[in-house]
Write a protein that holds these residues in place. Structure first.
Motif, short mmCIF file in Angstrom:
data_model
loop_
_atom_site.label_atom_id
_atom_site.label_comp_id
_atom_site.label_asym_id
_atom_site.label_seq_id
_atom_site.Cartn_x
_atom_site.Cartn_y
_atom_site.Cartn_z
N LEU A 60 0.83 -1.20 0.00
CA LEU A 60 0.00 0.00 0.00
C LEU A 60 0.87 1.25 0.00
CD1 LEU A 60 -3.04 0.79 0.16
CD2 LEU A 60 -2.75 0.92 2.65
N ALA A 61 1.93 1.23 0.77
CA ALA A 61 2.85 2.37 0.81
C ALA A 61 3.60 2.53 -0.51
CB ALA A 61 3.83 2.20 1.97
N LEU A 62 3.95 1.42 -1.14
CA LEU A 62 4.75 1.48 -2.36
C LEU A 62 3.98 2.01 -3.56
CD1 LEU A 62 6.67 -1.91 -2.07
CD2 LEU A 62 7.67 0.38 -1.92
N VAL A 63 2.67 1.70 -3.64
CA VAL A 63 1.92 2.09 -4.83
C VAL A 63 1.16 3.40 -4.65
CG1 VAL A 63 1.72 -0.25 -5.74
CG2 VAL A 63 -0.03 0.59 -4.17
N GLY A 64 1.23 4.02 -3.49
CA GLY A 64 0.74 5.38 -3.30
C GLY A 64 -0.71 5.59 -3.63
N LEU A 65 -1.61 4.86 -2.98
CA LEU A 65 -3.03 4.95 -3.30
C LEU A 65 -3.76 6.03 -2.51
CD1 LEU A 65 -3.96 1.16 -3.50
CD2 LEU A 65 -3.17 2.68 -5.32
N GLY A 66 -3.16 6.57 -1.49
CA GLY A 66 -3.86 7.50 -0.60
C GLY A 66 -3.81 8.94 -1.08
N GLY A 67 -4.92 9.65 -0.90
CA GLY A 67 -4.96 11.07 -1.23
C GLY A 67 -5.08 11.31 -2.71
N GLY A 68 -5.79 12.35 -3.09
CA GLY A 68 -5.89 12.70 -4.50
C GLY A 68 -6.96 11.97 -5.25
N GLY A 69 -7.82 11.24 -4.58
CA GLY A 69 -8.94 10.59 -5.23
C GLY A 69 -8.57 9.31 -5.97
N ILE A 70 -9.42 8.92 -6.89
CA ILE A 70 -9.27 7.66 -7.63
C ILE A 70 -7.95 7.67 -8.41
CG2 ILE A 70 -10.26 6.22 -9.46
CD1 ILE A 70 -12.99 7.57 -8.72
#
Length: 252
Positions: A60-70
């Motif tokens: 989850l940390a590596l692929v940067g899914l948080g923040g900024g929407g979809i």
């Protein structure tokens, strides 16, 4: 929570998997759509801390899914492909079995090109992009899991051709979608269906009325599942290594 994955009834006339790929249409997502993603991401990530396998949180940390929407798939792939050789493509809905497993064999994961509404935060019958991206992509950033998933895709293609589609679907369900695993002496979530479900994630670990049985590949292919309700039964693997071995090996 979603009770199906990108999987549909076998069709002898199914075309190649490329025929199911569509444009993500990222620009058509509304501000409310992006806010819905952010709400789902924030509450699910809080919920999963201490409840999910470490490889998921690392991914989850590596692929940067948080923040900024979809996430825009092109940007997501720019992070994911160097890690494991996998990439994501948009699809409009459920993909037939043959095409789905052929995608996995090609290190391609299908992502629904829509997101649930605010009224459907806790339950949606068909998997949307939150389930597909948040639930699955972090594990695909792990090279060992990514390699096993590719092999499992090839196993699935061969199993369907041999008339064993039910077996491979059950093994997928009881590991990749709704599997539990023991990690450092604790019961942890593995499956994407649980990782992306606010209601079912904690329930799968903590509800004393739910049955939890030891996972083996043999027990998985022999155990039916519910796709229209929360699961009454989960299979618990002894370790992540046991799951990887099951996905990487021959179908029982």
């Amino acid at each position: 929570m979603f009770k199906e994955f990108h999987h549909a009834a076998a069709d002898p006339l199914v075309p190649g998997w490329q025929a199911y790929v569509v444009d993500q249409g990222w620009g058509r997502f509304s501000s409310e759509d992006h806010e819905t993603w952010d709400i789902l991401y924030a509450r699910q990530t809080r919920l999963l801390e201490g409840r999910i396998v470490r490889r998921f949180l690392d991914g989850l940390a590596l692929v940067g899914l948080g923040g900024g929407g979809i996430p825009e798939l092109a940007r997501l792939n720019a992070l994911l492909e160097p890690l494991s050789g996998w990439r994501c493509v948009a699809v409009a809905g459920l993909v037939p079995d043959e095409a789905f497993f052929a995608m996995l064999a090609a290190r391609v994961f299908p992502i629904g090109n829509f997101i649930r509404t605010r009224a459907e935060l806790d339950y949606l019958e068909e998997p949307d992009c939150f389930h597909d991206i948040y639930g699955h992509v972090p594990m695909l950033a792990d090279r060992q899991v990514a390699n096993a998933m590719q092999q499992f895709g090839q196993t699935g293609v061969e199993a369907i051709a041999a008339g064993q589609g039910d077996k491979v679907a059950r093994l997928y369900w009881h590991t990749i979608e709704f599997g539990l695993v023991r990690e450092e002496g604790e019961l942890r979530i593995l499956g994407a269906g649980l990782a992306s479900s606010f209601g079912e994630a904690a329930k799968s670990l903590e509800d004393p009325q739910i049955e939890r049985r030891r996972f083996t590949p043999q027990s998985a292919v022999a155990t039916p599942y519910r796709h229209d309700a929360m699961q009454p039964l989960y299979l618990v693997a002894d370790s992540m290594e046991a799951v990887v071995e099951a996905l990487d090996g021959p179908l029982p």
